[in-house]
Design a protein around this motif. Structure first.
Motif, PDB file in Angstrom:
ATOM      1  N   LEU A 778       0.876  -1.207  -0.122  1.00 14.62           N
ATOM      2  CA  LEU A 778       0.152   0.028  -0.184  1.00 14.62           C
ATOM      3  C   LEU A 778       0.865   1.125   0.079  1.00 14.62           C
ATOM      4  O   LEU A 778       2.153   1.309   0.497  1.00 14.62           O
ATOM      5  CB  LEU A 778      -0.753  -0.249   1.113  1.00 14.62           C
ATOM      6  CG  LEU A 778      -1.745  -1.100   1.393  1.00 14.62           C
ATOM      7  CD1 LEU A 778      -1.248  -2.041   2.519  1.00 14.62           C
ATOM      8  CD2 LEU A 778      -3.315  -0.387   1.925  1.00 14.62           C
ATOM      9  N   ARG A 779       0.272   2.238  -0.586  1.00 11.36           N
ATOM     10  CA  ARG A 779       0.805   3.720  -0.422  1.00 11.36           C
ATOM     11  C   ARG A 779      -0.068   4.572   0.377  1.00 11.36           C
ATOM     12  O   ARG A 779      -1.261   4.718   0.234  1.00 11.36           O
ATOM     13  CB  ARG A 779       1.085   4.394  -1.622  1.00 11.36           C
ATOM     14  CG  ARG A 779       1.708   5.629  -1.629  1.00 11.36           C
ATOM     15  CD  ARG A 779       1.823   6.519  -2.948  1.00 11.36           C
ATOM     16  NE  ARG A 779       2.450   6.039  -3.953  1.00 11.36           N
ATOM     17  CZ  ARG A 779       2.341   5.442  -5.052  1.00 11.36           C
ATOM     18  NH1 ARG A 779       0.940   4.827  -5.286  1.00 11.36           N
ATOM     19  NH2 ARG A 779       3.353   4.902  -5.767  1.00 11.36           N
ATOM     20  N   LEU A 780       0.614   5.082   1.577  1.00 10.60           N
ATOM     21  CA  LEU A 780      -0.255   5.733   2.578  1.00 10.60           C
ATOM     22  C   LEU A 780      -0.769   7.103   1.795  1.00 10.60           C
ATOM     23  O   LEU A 780      -0.024   7.917   1.187  1.00 10.60           O
ATOM     24  CB  LEU A 780       0.671   6.133   3.740  1.00 10.60           C
ATOM     25  CG  LEU A 780       0.743   5.211   4.638  1.00 10.60           C
ATOM     26  CD1 LEU A 780       1.356   5.678   6.014  1.00 10.60           C
ATOM     27  CD2 LEU A 780      -0.219   4.180   5.005  1.00 10.60           C
ATOM     28  N   LEU A 781      -2.026   7.229   2.002  1.00 12.74           N
ATOM     29  CA  LEU A 781      -2.463   8.859   1.153  1.00 12.74           C
ATOM     30  C   LEU A 781      -2.652   9.943   2.369  1.00 12.74           C
ATOM     31  O   LEU A 781      -2.649  11.007   2.243  1.00 12.74           O
ATOM     32  CB  LEU A 781      -3.837   8.528   0.641  1.00 12.74           C
ATOM     33  CG  LEU A 781      -3.527   7.614  -0.742  1.00 12.74           C
ATOM     34  CD1 LEU A 781      -5.118   7.209  -0.966  1.00 12.74           C
ATOM     35  CD2 LEU A 781      -2.780   7.902  -1.631  1.00 12.74           C
ATOM     36  N   ASP A 782      -3.136   9.334   3.783  1.00 12.31           N
ATOM     37  CA  ASP A 782      -3.565  10.180   4.690  1.00 12.31           C
ATOM     38  C   ASP A 782      -2.486   9.928   5.941  1.00 12.31           C
ATOM     39  O   ASP A 782      -1.426   9.003   5.829  1.00 12.31           O
ATOM     40  CB  ASP A 782      -4.786  10.079   5.175  1.00 12.31           C
ATOM     41  CG  ASP A 782      -5.760  10.303   3.994  1.00 12.31           C
ATOM     42  OD1 ASP A 782      -5.549  11.267   3.337  1.00 12.31           O
ATOM     43  OD2 ASP A 782      -6.841   9.569   4.161  1.00 12.31           O
ATOM     44  N   LYS A 783      -2.404  10.588   7.001  1.00 11.49           N
ATOM     45  CA  LYS A 783      -1.699  10.488   8.209  1.00 11.49           C
ATOM     46  C   LYS A 783      -1.881   9.201   8.989  1.00 11.49           C
ATOM     47  O   LYS A 783      -1.105   8.661   9.669  1.00 11.49           O
ATOM     48  CB  LYS A 783      -1.863  11.676   9.197  1.00 11.49           C
ATOM     49  CG  LYS A 783      -1.440  13.021   8.598  1.00 11.49           C
ATOM     50  CD  LYS A 783      -1.623  14.044   9.769  1.00 11.49           C
ATOM     51  CE  LYS A 783      -1.077  15.451   9.123  1.00 11.49           C
ATOM     52  NZ  LYS A 783      -1.221  16.555  10.338  1.00 11.49           N
ATOM     53  N   GLU A 784      -3.326   8.699   8.716  1.00 12.10           N
ATOM     54  CA  GLU A 784      -3.732   7.390   9.135  1.00 12.10           C
ATOM     55  C   GLU A 784      -4.379   6.568   8.155  1.00 12.10           C
ATOM     56  O   GLU A 784      -5.259   7.212   7.456  1.00 12.10           O
ATOM     57  CB  GLU A 784      -4.699   7.650  10.409  1.00 12.10           C
ATOM     58  CG  GLU A 784      -4.990   6.465  10.896  1.00 12.10           C
ATOM     59  CD  GLU A 784      -5.868   6.580  12.412  1.00 12.10           C
ATOM     60  OE1 GLU A 784      -5.318   7.127  13.297  1.00 12.10           O
ATOM     61  OE2 GLU A 784      -6.930   6.472  12.227  1.00 12.10           O
ATOM     62  N   ALA A 785      -4.275   5.376   7.974  1.00  9.11           N
ATOM     63  CA  ALA A 785      -4.770   4.320   7.271  1.00  9.11           C
ATOM     64  C   ALA A 785      -5.383   3.145   8.148  1.00  9.11           C
ATOM     65  O   ALA A 785      -4.794   2.815   8.696  1.00  9.11           O
ATOM     66  CB  ALA A 785      -3.826   4.013   6.152  1.00  9.11           C
ATOM     67  N   VAL A 786      -6.439   2.812   7.649  1.00 11.72           N
ATOM     68  CA  VAL A 786      -6.944   1.501   8.548  1.00 11.72           C
ATOM     69  C   VAL A 786      -7.397   0.429   7.137  1.00 11.72           C
ATOM     70  O   VAL A 786      -7.923   0.710   6.267  1.00 11.72           O
ATOM     71  CB  VAL A 786      -8.481   1.881   8.877  1.00 11.72           C
ATOM     72  CG1 VAL A 786      -9.111   0.607   9.541  1.00 11.72           C
ATOM     73  CG2 VAL A 786      -8.326   2.746  10.152  1.00 11.72           C
ATOM     74  N   VAL A 787      -6.680  -0.591   7.375  1.00  8.59           N
ATOM     75  CA  VAL A 787      -6.702  -1.901   6.581  1.00  8.59           C
ATOM     76  C   VAL A 787      -7.314  -3.279   7.246  1.00  8.59           C
ATOM     77  O   VAL A 787      -6.984  -3.549   8.254  1.00  8.59           O
ATOM     78  CB  VAL A 787      -5.122  -2.411   6.145  1.00  8.59           C
ATOM     79  CG1 VAL A 787      -5.336  -3.243   5.130  1.00  8.59           C
ATOM     80  CG2 VAL A 787      -4.309  -1.098   5.629  1.00  8.59           C
ATOM     81  N   THR A 788      -8.318  -3.511   6.503  1.00 10.88           N
ATOM     82  CA  THR A 788      -9.060  -4.412   6.995  1.00 10.88           C
ATOM     83  C   THR A 788      -9.313  -5.680   5.938  1.00 10.88           C
ATOM     84  O   THR A 788      -9.040  -5.631   4.650  1.00 10.88           O
ATOM     85  CB  THR A 788     -10.786  -4.260   7.085  1.00 10.88           C
ATOM     86  OG1 THR A 788     -10.719  -2.909   7.751  1.00 10.88           O
ATOM     87  CG2 THR A 788     -11.406  -5.186   7.705  1.00 10.88           C
ATOM     88  N   ALA A 789      -8.880  -7.079   6.652  1.00 11.56           N
ATOM     89  CA  ALA A 789      -8.896  -8.036   5.947  1.00 11.56           C
ATOM     90  C   ALA A 789      -9.854  -9.224   6.256  1.00 11.56           C
ATOM     91  O   ALA A 789     -10.171  -9.255   7.440  1.00 11.56           O
ATOM     92  CB  ALA A 789      -7.422  -8.672   5.929  1.00 11.56           C
ATOM     93  N   GLU A 790     -10.879  -9.849   5.290  1.00  7.84           N
ATOM     94  CA  GLU A 790     -11.856 -10.885   5.716  1.00  7.84           C
ATOM     95  C   GLU A 790     -11.704 -11.914   4.879  1.00  7.84           C
ATOM     96  O   GLU A 790     -11.561 -11.814   3.515  1.00  7.84           O
ATOM     97  CB  GLU A 790     -13.323  -9.937   5.530  1.00  7.84           C
ATOM     98  CG  GLU A 790     -13.549  -8.715   6.451  1.00  7.84           C
ATOM     99  CD  GLU A 790     -14.868  -8.150   6.256  1.00  7.84           C
ATOM    100  OE1 GLU A 790     -15.607  -8.387   7.178  1.00  7.84           O
ATOM    101  OE2 GLU A 790     -14.753  -7.385   5.403  1.00  7.84           O
ATOM    102  N   ASP A 791     -12.566 -13.039   5.581  1.00  6.73           N
ATOM    103  CA  ASP A 791     -12.310 -14.219   4.570  1.00  6.73           C
ATOM    104  C   ASP A 791     -13.795 -14.828   4.823  1.00  6.73           C
ATOM    105  O   ASP A 791     -13.823 -15.905   4.357  1.00  6.73           O
ATOM    106  CB  ASP A 791     -11.374 -15.176   5.159  1.00  6.73           C
ATOM    107  CG  ASP A 791     -11.574 -15.750   6.456  1.00  6.73           C
ATOM    108  OD1 ASP A 791     -12.350 -15.289   7.188  1.00  6.73           O
ATOM    109  OD2 ASP A 791     -10.669 -16.502   7.022  1.00  6.73           O
ATOM    110  N   GLY A 792     -14.552 -14.155   5.196  1.00  7.55           N
ATOM    111  CA  GLY A 792     -16.031 -14.541   5.621  1.00  7.55           C
ATOM    112  C   GLY A 792     -16.365 -14.920   6.829  1.00  7.55           C
ATOM    113  O   GLY A 792     -17.511 -15.041   7.532  1.00  7.55           O
ATOM    114  N   ALA A 793     -15.255 -15.481   7.618  1.00 13.05           N
ATOM    115  CA  ALA A 793     -15.554 -16.099   9.035  1.00 13.05           C
ATOM    116  C   ALA A 793     -14.425 -15.343   9.856  1.00 13.05           C
ATOM    117  O   ALA A 793     -14.847 -15.369  11.151  1.00 13.05           O
ATOM    118  CB  ALA A 793     -15.237 -17.539   9.141  1.00 13.05           C
TER     119      ALA A 793
END
Length: 811
Positions: A778-793
C-alpha cells in the motif's frame, strides 16, 4: 538545482484517450490488463497481453523556473516512449529517447516550457507480442523527477567520482560538466563523510584527497556525498558515492584489496504483486531479505538495474552485476529488442555507464545473456567493440557476459536454440505433455546434465573461447563441469558461474572456494518472478508437464524466495552453504497431496518450505529436509529420534509421518558434538487472520508491505500453547482461503500470494492465500490508514500511521 517529485497527478488511458484514470507513478499499465489464454505472449508473459498506453500531467512553473534549464528525468518507460511537452514531440526538438524499455532518460524543457500551466504527455506501447521471454510490465513503471536547474547549472547526470587510490588517504577524481563550461573550474566541491561531516574540499573539478577514508564494501557500505556549490554558495547538486577499488586476476577478485567470493542470485525486474512497478521501498526490502539470508551479490537478469535497486544495494552492501540485454541482433521473441539493437546499443551502453558510475555496488557490467551471435565472427567482433566501449567509458570495472556454451556450440553447428523470427526451435512440448509424470521427471532431470555435458568438450571450448577470452571475467551459464579444467586449459582466464541450478549450490560453492580463478556463483533464481510460467514448478497439476505451461500458469515458480519474499528450502539450503557454520535449517515437502504424483521441473531443487503445520494431514508420509554443512544431522519428532544421517552436499532427507507437535533438527561435528539446532512447531488448530506491517516507521506518502497470514497459536503435541505470555503464531499451510482486503486512507498497489497457477488478479483486492500467506502493498495517502482483511469467517484489522507508531492484530 532543485529536484521536485514529479510522480503525482498523472492521468492514464489504455483505450486511446477515450477514458482517463488518475494515477500516481510509478505505474504498471500491463498489470491493469486482463490475462487470457489467447494472449500472444503465452506462458512467456504469464498470459498478459500487451497494449498501447497514454499518460499526461498538467503542472505549473513560475516565470523564473520556466526561463531556466528544466529536465524531466524518467527512470524507465516500457517501451518506445513518445514524449510531448505542450504538444511538441521532443524528438522534433533534437532529443533522443531510448527504444529500450529498461533505461533511464531525460527530457529537456528548453524552448518547450512556459510560465503558468504546462502539459507533458507520454505514449508507450508493448502492443506487439511476444516482445520478451518474461513479464516486462509496461508504462511509466519507474519514478519520474523534475530538475529545476536555473540558467547556470551542473549538467544532471554528468558528475563522476572515481577512486584512484586507497591507503592512508583515498585519492578521488571528480569530473562534471557545467553550463557555462567555465563554471566547472569555479565549483566549490565539498566531500561529506557518512556522518555528514566535511572531510575534504577543493575548487574546480580534479583530484581530491580524503583522509582516513571509510571504504565501501558489503560488510561496511559507507557512503559519502560530493556537494557542488557555485561562487554564491548556492548548492547545485549533491551526489552520493562510495570509496572503493576493484581488482581482478587469475588469483581472484578483490574489493579494497580483500578477496571477495560472490554469493550470488539472479533476479528479474518485476516486484511480484505490484508487477513491474519500481519503488525504493520494494527494492530495499528485496535486497535486505537476500542479504539477511547470506547472499552478497545479485545479477540483474536480463536488463539494466533501476536507480532504486542500485540505491538499495549501495545502502545495504550488495554487489551488482548489471546486465544489458537478453538478445543482440538475433531475435529470441518475435517482436523483441533485436530489431532496435543495431541502432541503439552504443547509446544504451553510454546511458548505463552514466547511471551506474557513482554506485559502488556495481561490480561488473554484463554485455548479454545466452546470446548466440558470438558463434560467428560478426558476433565476436561486436562483443569486442562493446567491451572496449565499456573500458573507455569506465575503466574501473570488469566486463562479463552470461555465456551458455551449449547454445553457442549448437548455433555454430547450424542448430540454434531460437528460430530466426523468434521463439524456441522444436521445444517438444507436445511430446512432453503426452508423457506420464515419471517419464517427464526423468527428462527434466537430464536437462541440466545435458547442458553441462555439451559445455565440457573440446569443440565447445574452441567455439566459445574467442568471446570468453574478450571478457575480463568469463561468465558461464550451466557449465560448472568446466570449472576444474579452466585453470589448466586457460590459465589466465577468470571465470564465474553466471547462471547455475539451485540444487547444485553446495558442489558449486565448494569449487568457488577451491579454485581461485572462480570468483562466484549466481543461482537461477534467487527470487521468483512473473512470466516464463512454470519453468521451475513442482506441481501436482497434470498440465505442469512441458516447458511452456498453459493458461492459467502465471509465475516462473523458480525462486529461492517466492514473489512475496518468503523463503523455501532452496533459500535455506543456500543459507547453510554460504554460512558454513554447521547450523541446521529445516524445511518440509508439503504432504497435503497424498497419493498424487509430483511433476518436477529442472529449475528447482526442492519444493520444501519451513513449516510443520498441516491441518488434516495427520499420519501422512512426508519428506523432511535438513540443510547443514555439518557432517551429521539428526531429526526428532516430539522428542523421539527419527534418525541420524550423514549430509550429502549440505543436505539430508528423512522420511517420516506428520504428527502435530515439535519437529527438531540437530547438527553434529565429526566427533559427535552438537553444533546447533533448528525447530519447527505445529499449531493448536485455531486459525485466524493476522495482518502485520513490516515497518513501523512509514513516511507520509510512503509504501508499506503488509503480511497476511492464516495464523495458528503454536502448540506442542498435546495441544498446549507454547511459550505462554508471548504466544507465537505459525502459518496454517493446508487451509488456504480467499481473503478480501480494503484500505481506507491508503492506495492498494497490489495484493496476492505466491500461487503460481491462478486466474486471480493482483489489483482486485481479493486473493487466495498460498501455504497460509499473502502480501499486500500500500501507499499511505493520509496521516492514518485503516486496513481490513476478511475471509467470511474472520476479520483482521490494522491501523497505520505516518509516524513511528502502529496498532493492529488478528481476529
Amino acid at each position: 538545482m532543485t529536484r521536485r517529485d514529479f510522480n503525482t497527478d498523472w492521468a492514464f488511458s489504455a483505450d486511446q484517450g477515450r477514458t482517463w484514470t488518475p494515477v500516481t507513478l510509478p505505474h504498471d499499465a500491463q498489470l491493469t490488463l486482463a490475462r487470457s489464454p489467447k494472449a500472444p505472449g503465452k506462458s512467456a508473459t504469464g498470459f498478459f497481453p500487451g497494449g498501447a498506453f497514454q499518460y499526461r500531467k498538467r503542472f505549473t512553473l513560475t516565470g523564473e523556473e520556466a526561463a531556466g534549464h528544466v529536465e524531466i528525468a524518467f527512470g524507465g518507460v516500457y517501451k518506445n516512449p513518445v514524449v510531448r511537452v505542450n504538444g511538441k514531440d521532443v524528438t522534433e526538438a533534437g532529443q533522443h529517447l531510448p527504444a529500450y524499455g529498461y533505461l533511464p532518460f531525460r527530457v529537456s524543457g528548453d524552448g518547450l516550457l512556459r510560465e503558468g500551466e504546462n502539459c507533458i504527455e507520454v505514449d508507450c506501447s508493448n502492443e506487439q507480442q511476444p516482445d520478451t521471454r518474461w513479464y516486462s510490465g509496461a508504462g511509466i513503471y519507474r519514478p519520474v523527477w523534475m530538475d529545476l536547474c536555473g540558467k547556470t547549472y551542473l549538467v544532471p547526470g554528468s558528475v563522476r567520482v572515481r577512486t584512484l587510490g586507497i591507503g592512508n588517504e583515498a585519492e578521488l577524481e571528480i569530473q562534471a560538466k557545467t553550463v557555462p563550461e567555465e563554471l566547472a573550474q569555479q565549483l566549490r566541491i565539498r566531500i561529506l563523510s557518512p556522518a555528514g561531516e566535511p572531510v575534504a574540499e577543493r575548487v574546480g573539478t580534479g583530484t581530491v584527497m580524503v583522509p582516513a577514508a571509510l571504504l565501501w564494501s558489503e560488510a561496511s557500505p559507507n557512503l559519502y556525498i560530493a556537494e557542488f556549490s557555485g561562487e554564491d554558495g548556492e548548492i547545485l547538486a549533491r551526489v552520493r558515492f562510495g570509496i572503493r577499488r576493484i581488482e581482478w586476476d587469475k588469483s581472484g577478485m578483490y574489493v579494497n584489496g580483500e578477496s571477495v567470493l560472490l554469493r550470488g542470485g539472479c533476479i528479474h525486474a518485476d516486484n511480484g504483486v505490484i508487477g513491474a512497478r519500481e519503488t525504493l521501498e520494494s527494492e530495499r526490502r528485496r535486497i535486505r531479505i537476500l542479504k539477511e539470508n547470506g547472499f552478497n551479490a545479485i545479477r540483474c537478469a536480463h536488463n539494466p538495474a533501476s536507480e532504486e535497486l542500485l540505491e538499495a544495494c549501495d545502502e545495504l552492501g550488495m554487489y551488482v552485476m548489471d546486465e544489458m540485454w537478453d538478445m543482440w541482433y538475433r531475435k529470441k521473441s518475435r517482436y523483441d529488442y533485436a530489431a532496435d539493437f543495431p541502432a541503439h546499443y552504443q547509446r544504451d551502453i553510454r546511458r548505463t555507464v552514466e547511471k551506474d558510475f557513482n554506485h559502488p555496488s556495481v561490480l561488473l557490467y554484463s554485455i548479454g545473456n545466452e546470446v548466440s551471435e558470438p558463434a560467428e565472427k560478426k558476433g565476436v567482433d561486436l562483443a569486442e567493440e562493446m567491451v572496449l566501449l565499456f573500458h573507455e567509458l569506465d575503466p574501473s570495472r570488469p566486463v562479463t557476459a552470461g555465456i551458455n556454451l551449449m547454445i553457442l556450440t549448437r548455433s555454430a553447428a547450424g542448430n540454434g536454440v531460437y528460430k530466426e523470427d523468434g521463439g524456441l526451435n522444436d521445444s517438444g512440448d507436445e511430446k512432453l505433455s503426452g508423457m506420464n509424470s515419471t517419464m517427464f521427471n526423468m527428462m527434466a532431470s537430464m536437462v541440466g546434465t545435458g547442458m553441462n555435458r555439451a559445455a565440457n568438450g573440446r569443440k565447445a571450448d574452441a567455439i566459445t573461447s574467442p568471446v570468453l577470452d574478450l571478457l575480463d571475467i568469463a561468465g558461464y551459464n550451466y557449465a560448472s563441469g568446466r570449472y576444474p579444467k579452466e585453470g589448466r586449459l586457460h590459465p589466465d582466464r577468470v571465470i564465474l558461474g553466471s547462471e547455475t541450478f539451485p540444487q547444485d549450490i553446495a558442489k558449486n560453492w565448494a569449487m568457488v572456494k577451491k579454485y581461485p580463478y572462480l570468483v562466484g556463483d549466481f543461482m537461477w533464481t534467487a527470487w521468483d518472478y512473473l512470466g516464463e510460467a512454470g519453468i521451475g514448478a513442482w506441481s501436482y497439476s497434470q498440465d505442469a508437464k512441458g516447458f511452456a505451461k498453459p493458461y492459467p500458469w502465471l509465475l516462473a515458480d523458480a525462486g529461492a524466495f517466492d514473489i512475496t519474499g518468503e523463503p523455501n528450502g532452496e533459500a535455506l539450503w543456500a543459507r547453510a552453504v554460504f554460512g558454513e557454520s554447521g547450523k541446521p535449517y529445516l524445511a518440509v515437502q508439503p504432504m497435503n497431496h497424498p497419493g498424487e504424483k509430483l511433476i518436477r521441473a529442472v529449475w528447482r531443487g526442492t519444493n520444501a518450505i519451513p513449516s510443520w503445520n498441516f491441518a488434516g494431514c495427520e499420519g501422512n508420509t512426508c519428506t523432511v529436509e535438513v540443510y547443514s554443512t555439518a557432517p551429521f544431522v539428526a531429526l526428532f519428532v516430539n522428542g523421539k529420534r527419527v534418525g541420524k544421517k550423514r549430509t550429502k552436499e549440505a543436505r539430508a532427507l528423512f522420511r517420516t509421518r506428520y504428527v502435530p507437535g515439535v519437529l527438531k533438527a540437530v547438527s553434529y561435528n565429526a566427533a559427535g558434538q552438537k553444533i546447533g539446532e533448528d525447530v519447527l512447531v505445529s499449531g493448536k488448530g485455531e486459525t485466524r487472520l493476522l495482518l502485520t506491517a513490516e515497518k513501523t516507521s512509514i513516511p507520509a506518502g510512503g509504501v508499506v508491505y503488509l503480511d497476511l497470514d492464516l495464523a495458528d497459536p503454536a502448540a506442542d503435541k498435546s495441544g498446549h500453547v507454547l511459550w505462554d505470555g508471548k504466544t507465537p503464531f505459525v502459518r496454517q499451510c493446508s487451509a488456504d482461503r480467499t481473503v478480501r482486503i480494503q484500505a481506507d486512507g491508503a492506495e492498494l498497489l497490489g495484493f496476492g500470494s505466491a500461487n503460481p497457477r491462478t486466474e486471480e488478479r493482483f489489483d482486485a483486492g481479493a486473493y487466495t492465500t498460498w501455504y497460509g500467506h499473502a502480501l499486500a502493498v500500500l501507499r499511505l495517502l493520509d496521516k492514518e490508514a485503516v486496513v481490513t482483511a476478511e475471509d467470511g469467517a474472520h476479520r483482521a484489522r490494522i491501523t497505520l500511521h505516518a509516524s513511528d507508531s502502529r496498532t493492529g492484530g488478528a481476529s
